[in-house]
Write an enzyme that holds these catalytic residues in place. Structure first.
Site: not given
Ligand SMILES: [Zn+2]
Length: 282
Positions: A79, A182, A213, A234, A236
């Site tokens: 990522d 984010h 998202a 996803i 957080t």
């Molecule tokens: Zn991201």
């Protein structure tokens, strides 16, 4: 077993999205893999630069391979990778995909670094997918008091720029800025720009990825999937659930880590399962 590229085709046909969940440790990994197994859906494990330096690049690669060997479609994504160098490390480690993130850089610089990563991947790991990002959406999976500086409707990705960026870089996956952010904005996320997603999907022939998202409503995310999103990130919301679960586990006198950490896994699984059901329309 199908490759990630083939699963993205499958998602397009079924008009669903593949879930991408970030993990920092083996408990997070366990939560994501078990949830996907119980629902029999493919899943992508995401590790940002910091997450993979905590876990170990080779270590997470092995964890994913163990699941693949068992026949479960679990894929590994490097990522948000901010340098060409760190992207090459993920390519050498044979991840399934890598995101070279030059979204904060001027268009031309973003194109140049993304192109370099695409070329390196084509030579060294032809199966690997490279994702490019255009349009800043803030960085970091955290609580936010307000929308991060530099993010506004004016900075959302236009269909024209998306086409130009994809043509010039040759990326396999594309992450636009479409009202997503984010982290989780305490005052409420701005709404996703569904019309913009539709407009981009119309002119772009590679899968679109929705980042940030966490905090968007189920209805909005579903609309985004129907508009053409094929992967949803996803992070957080998972971190919040994990921390809550561990707090619960730690509040007892339990000494065995596999008992008190299990609370964190259980809380994370609730989030992952709910999201996977939503993304896969189950
Ligand atoms: Zn991201």
């Amino acid at each position: 077993m199908k490759t990630l590229r083939e699963y993205l085709e499958w998602a397009k046909e079924k008009k669903v999205a593949i879930g991408h969940f970030n993990v920092s440790d083996s408990e997070g990994f366990k939560a994501v893999v078990e949830s996907a197994r119980e629902l029999s859906v493919p899943v992508v494990i995401g590790v940002s630069e910091k997450e993979r330096s905590f876990l170990g690049v080779a270590e997470i690669r092995v964890l994913v391979q163990v699941e693949k060997d068992k026949g479960q479609p679990v894929f590994l994504n490097a990522d948000h990778t901010y340098s060409v160098e760190a992207s090459k490390e993920a390519i050498d480690a044979k991840f399934d995909s890598v995101i070279i993130d030059g979204a904060e850089k001027p268009f031309f610089e973003n194109v140049m670094m993304t192109k370099e990563v695409v070329n390196y991947a084509r030579t060294n790991a032809p199966e690997m997918l490279v994702e490019g990002e255009l349009g800043f959406i803030g960085s970091g999976s955290m609580f936010r008091d307000e929308i991060p500086e530099g993010v506004s409707e004016d900075t959302q990705t236009t269909p024209e720029d998306a086409v130009k960026f994809i043509e010039e870089t040759g990326v396999d996956l594309f992450a636009p800025s479409v009202g997503n952010i984010h982290g989780l904005v305490r005052s409420g996320e701005p709404k996703l720009n569904i019309e913009r997603i539709k407009d981009i999907a119309k002119v772009v022939n590679i899968p679109l990825v929705l980042h940030g998202a966490s905090g968007n409503t189920d209805e909005e995310v579903l609309e985004a999937i129907n508009a053409g999103i094929r992967m949803v990130h996803i992070n957080t919301e998972l971190r919040i659930a994990y921390k809550e679960g561990i707090k619960k586990g730690m509040s007892s006198d339990e000494l065995a880590p596999y008992k008190f950490m299990a609370e964190g896994v259980a809380e994370m699984k609730k989030v992952v399962t709910a999201k996977l059901k939503l993304f896969n329309k189950l």
